[in-house]
Design a protein around this motif. Structure first.
Motif, PDB file in Angstrom:
ATOM      1  N   ALA A  45      -2.262  12.634 -10.841  1.00 41.97           N
ATOM      2  CA  ALA A  45      -2.604  12.167  -9.597  1.00 41.97           C
ATOM      3  C   ALA A  45      -4.325  12.506  -9.592  1.00 41.97           C
ATOM      4  N   ARG A  46      -4.709  13.061 -10.597  1.00 45.65           N
ATOM      5  CA  ARG A  46      -6.170  13.500 -10.748  1.00 45.65           C
ATOM      6  C   ARG A  46      -6.477  14.728  -9.763  1.00 45.65           C
ATOM      7  N   GLY A  47      -5.343  15.310  -9.475  1.00 44.38           N
ATOM      8  CA  GLY A  47      -5.758  16.744  -8.595  1.00 44.38           C
ATOM      9  C   GLY A  47      -5.829  17.992  -9.407  1.00 44.38           C
ATOM     10  N   ILE A  48      -5.857  18.952  -8.680  1.00 47.51           N
ATOM     11  CA  ILE A  48      -6.087  20.247  -9.250  1.00 47.51           C
ATOM     12  C   ILE A  48      -4.824  21.284  -8.609  1.00 47.51           C
ATOM     13  N   PRO A  49      -3.702  21.808  -9.588  1.00 50.73           N
ATOM     14  CA  PRO A  49      -2.918  22.698  -8.911  1.00 50.73           C
ATOM     15  C   PRO A  49      -3.417  24.002  -8.724  1.00 50.73           C
ATOM     16  N   VAL A  50      -3.169  24.552  -7.793  1.00 51.27           N
ATOM     17  CA  VAL A  50      -3.459  25.986  -7.496  1.00 51.27           C
ATOM     18  C   VAL A  50      -2.172  26.624  -7.144  1.00 51.27           C
ATOM     19  N   PRO A  51      -1.542  27.503  -8.009  1.00 51.95           N
ATOM     20  CA  PRO A  51      -0.435  28.187  -7.866  1.00 51.95           C
ATOM     21  C   PRO A  51      -0.509  29.254  -6.714  1.00 51.95           C
ATOM     22  N   LEU A  52       0.347  29.556  -6.019  1.00 48.69           N
ATOM     23  CA  LEU A  52       0.416  30.393  -4.979  1.00 48.69           C
ATOM     24  C   LEU A  52       1.789  31.476  -5.166  1.00 48.69           C
ATOM     25  N   ASP A  53       1.483  32.267  -5.556  1.00 48.36           N
ATOM     26  CA  ASP A  53       2.442  33.326  -6.351  1.00 48.36           C
ATOM     27  C   ASP A  53       3.382  33.936  -5.091  1.00 48.36           C
ATOM     28  N   THR A  54       4.512  34.001  -5.418  1.00 50.14           N
ATOM     29  CA  THR A  54       5.623  34.719  -4.564  1.00 50.14           C
ATOM     30  C   THR A  54       6.202  35.667  -5.238  1.00 50.14           C
ATOM     31  N   TYR A  55       6.730  36.738  -4.706  1.00 53.14           N
ATOM     32  CA  TYR A  55       7.430  37.930  -5.559  1.00 53.14           C
ATOM     33  C   TYR A  55       8.576  38.376  -4.870  1.00 53.14           C
ATOM     34  N   GLU A  56       9.595  38.915  -5.820  1.00 53.74           N
ATOM     35  CA  GLU A  56      10.879  39.293  -5.572  1.00 53.74           C
ATOM     36  C   GLU A  56      10.706  40.525  -4.417  1.00 53.74           C
ATOM     37  N   ASP A  57       9.857  41.271  -4.634  1.00 55.38           N
ATOM     38  CA  ASP A  57       9.831  42.448  -3.571  1.00 55.38           C
ATOM     39  C   ASP A  57       9.300  42.055  -2.237  1.00 55.38           C
ATOM     40  N   GLU A  58       9.004  40.650  -1.926  1.00 55.73           N
ATOM     41  CA  GLU A  58       8.716  40.216  -0.745  1.00 55.73           C
ATOM     42  C   GLU A  58       9.692  38.976  -0.403  1.00 55.73           C
ATOM     43  N   ASP A  59      10.723  39.185  -1.127  1.00 56.33           N
ATOM     44  CA  ASP A  59      11.836  38.077  -1.003  1.00 56.33           C
ATOM     45  C   ASP A  59      11.477  36.904  -1.181  1.00 56.33           C
ATOM     46  N   PHE A  60      10.440  36.735  -2.151  1.00 54.02           N
ATOM     47  CA  PHE A  60       9.944  35.298  -2.567  1.00 54.02           C
ATOM     48  C   PHE A  60       9.382  34.618  -1.388  1.00 54.02           C
ATOM     49  N   GLN A  61       9.161  35.163  -0.277  1.00 57.00           N
ATOM     50  CA  GLN A  61       8.497  34.475   0.871  1.00 57.00           C
ATOM     51  C   GLN A  61       7.091  34.187   0.632  1.00 57.00           C
ATOM     52  N   ILE A  62       6.389  33.008   1.216  1.00 52.45           N
ATOM     53  CA  ILE A  62       5.105  32.815   0.980  1.00 52.45           C
ATOM     54  C   ILE A  62       4.419  33.966   1.837  1.00 52.45           C
ATOM     55  N   ASN A  63       3.422  34.513   1.327  1.00 53.90           N
ATOM     56  CA  ASN A  63       2.481  35.445   2.001  1.00 53.90           C
ATOM     57  C   ASN A  63       1.545  34.570   2.765  1.00 53.90           C
ATOM     58  N   ILE A  64       1.251  34.659   3.864  1.00 56.38           N
ATOM     59  CA  ILE A  64       0.418  33.658   4.758  1.00 56.38           C
ATOM     60  C   ILE A  64      -1.252  34.078   4.404  1.00 56.38           C
ATOM     61  N   GLU A  65      -1.414  35.462   4.373  1.00 59.99           N
ATOM     62  CA  GLU A  65      -2.624  35.692   3.868  1.00 59.99           C
ATOM     63  C   GLU A  65      -3.013  35.449   2.534  1.00 59.99           C
ATOM     64  N   ARG A  66      -2.319  35.527   1.763  1.00 58.83           N
ATOM     65  CA  ARG A  66      -2.523  35.068   0.378  1.00 58.83           C
ATOM     66  C   ARG A  66      -2.639  33.378   0.268  1.00 58.83           C
ATOM     67  N   LEU A  67      -1.836  32.761   0.993  1.00 56.06           N
ATOM     68  CA  LEU A  67      -2.044  31.527   1.109  1.00 56.06           C
ATOM     69  C   LEU A  67      -3.380  30.898   1.772  1.00 56.06           C
ATOM     70  N   GLU A  68      -3.825  31.531   2.664  1.00 59.44           N
ATOM     71  CA  GLU A  68      -5.195  31.245   3.304  1.00 59.44           C
ATOM     72  C   GLU A  68      -6.223  31.707   2.304  1.00 59.44           C
ATOM     73  N   SER A  69      -6.142  32.537   1.510  1.00 60.03           N
ATOM     74  CA  SER A  69      -7.147  33.033   0.852  1.00 60.03           C
ATOM     75  C   SER A  69      -7.400  31.809  -0.532  1.00 60.03           C
ATOM     76  N   LEU A  70      -6.596  31.071  -0.713  1.00 59.96           N
ATOM     77  CA  LEU A  70      -6.689  29.873  -1.631  1.00 59.96           C
ATOM     78  C   LEU A  70      -7.435  28.625  -1.153  1.00 59.96           C
ATOM     79  N   ILE A  71      -7.515  28.638  -0.031  1.00 59.91           N
ATOM     80  CA  ILE A  71      -8.046  27.402   0.563  1.00 59.91           C
ATOM     81  C   ILE A  71      -9.478  27.276   0.603  1.00 59.91           C
ATOM     82  N   ASN A  72      -9.880  26.007   0.191  1.00 59.84           N
ATOM     83  CA  ASN A  72     -11.278  25.778   0.475  1.00 59.84           C
ATOM     84  C   ASN A  72     -11.480  24.239   0.646  1.00 59.84           C
TER      85      ASN A  72
END
Length: 389
Positions: free
Chosen positions: A133-160
């Motif tokens: 669809a001519r977009g650019i994927p930006v992975p937001l990593d989640t981790y086992e030691d965080e129960d694979f929850q989305i870290n909201i600060e990490r999410l916000e850091s990827l936004i432009n």
């Protein structure tokens, strides 16, 4: 494949470890396949018999462009009864599989160069669907030691300024994780703050073991900025029927309809009839199926956690387990290869699901407990899993 008649976009090999492992499996005649999420159970007779009957009654033609009106009506009832989520008819589109639904949604909303944040580890097709669809994927990593929850600060850091949407998947393929309501509220706050859409891949909603599934669209302020992608493949064991639906604001649905008319025109009429009966008789069809997969997932997790150098979180949803094999000292591809070569058990390397999937393998509990027992009996005899490395 480099060829003058092939688009240059596809000259570079884009195959994944998932496809390559499947080819290797053909070298053995006793493979236990714990790789792809295609359930061994057959679609319920209620769905098959009623669909066949409807086909004989003449339901073999094109349907309405947005889907069979009877199915749309069933979906309105379903979302209201299950989640107290009001859905209007104009907000529904019936689509030929959840995969196509994701592509159509992305095609409808993305301009060239728009970025889409993707919850990772992710369902393998997401990045290429975004790129198609001519977009650019930006992975937001989640981790086992965080129960694979989305870290909201990490999410916000990827936004432009080019960020357009966030893709979430809960319960998750491949991790089996479910996002908490607190996490989803955090995602809501970010989506509102930066005026973003959320595409929610709701494929495994019936397989939420610890607590009832909560759609992010039901959280205050999210219905008007959520695109729900749903499928009947896993929730109703209908993988081959290729049928799903999209729930989104009406202006997005109208755009998706325009695109789809140039792709498949309308979803298969007989599959739509099957979906009607799946929803209508879900209280009869689903309980035994869900209990069977839950039993398998918990059995597999128990076996895994008794094998040295393997571990897994307690199952929360889906029928997938994301197994930590870091103590072996092998990469996910190497570990998957060893398991196949020495135990003749087919798994998927975690790297297939994004860089943060390295150090894991995915197991799909799509065979019965007897086959799972045989698989783990074989695996625990492999040298890398016999003792601490």
């Amino acid at each position: 494949m480099k060829n003058k008649f092939i688009s240059k976009r596809y000259w570079k090999d884009q195959s994944t470890p998932m496809g390559k492992v499947d080819e290797l499996a053909k070298n053995f005649d006793d493979v236990i396949n714990l790789s792809l999420g295609d359930p061994d159970l057959v679609t319920h007779d209620i769905i098959i018999d009623n669909s066949m009957h409807d086909a004989k009654l003449g339901h073999t033609k094109y349907t309405d462009f947005r889907g069979d009106p009877e199915l749309r009506k069933e979906l309105i009832s379903y979302y209201k009864e299950e989640y107290d989520l009001p859905v209007e008819d104009e907000e529904i589109f019936i689509v030929t599989s959840g995969c196509l639904g994701m592509y159509l949604a992305l095609e409808a909303i993305l301009d060239d160069g728009d970025e889409v944040i993707v919850q990772a580890p992710y369902f393998t097709p997401y990045p290429q669907q975004i790129q198609l669809a001519r977009g650019i994927p930006v992975p937001l990593d989640t981790y086992e030691d965080e129960d694979f929850q989305i870290n909201i600060e990490r999410l916000e850091s990827l936004i432009n300024e080019r960020t357009k949407a966030i893709i979430i998947n809960s319960p998750s393929n491949p991790t089996g994780n479910t996002l908490s309501v607190k996490t989803m509220e955090g995602i809501r706050d970010i989506a509102v703050k930066y005026d973003l859409l959320v595409i929610s891949d709701d494929i495994y909603t019936s397989f939420s073991y610890n607590e009832p599934f909560v759609p992010i669209a039901s959280i205050e302020g999210m219905k008007e900025r959520t695109i729900i992608i749903n499928s009947f493949s896993k929730n109703f064991t209908m993988t081959g029927w290729r049928i799903g639906n999209i729930i989104a604001p009406d202006y997005i649905i109208r755009t998706i309809q325009q695109i789809n008319e140039n792709v498949v025109f309308t979803a298969p009429s007989i599959s739509q009839r099957g979906a009607i009966y799946a929803l209508r008789y879900r209280d009869t069809i689903q309980p035994d199926m869900i209990n069977e997969y839950k039993k398998r997932a918990f059995y597999a997790a128990e076996r895994i956690n008794k094998i040295p150098n393997m571990s897994v979180l307690s199952p929360k949803g889906t029928f997938y387990l994301f197994v930590n094999i870091k103590k072996t000292g092998l990469s996910s591809i190497e570990a998957s290869d060893v398991i196949l070569e020495e135990a003749h058990v087919l798994t998927i390397p975690g790297i297939s699901f994004g860089e943060c999937g390295e150090g894991y393998i995915r197991i799909a509990c799509t065979v019965g407990v007897d086959k799972l027992k045989e698989a783990f009996d074989r695996i625990e005899k492999i040298s890398i899993f016999k003792q601490e490395v």
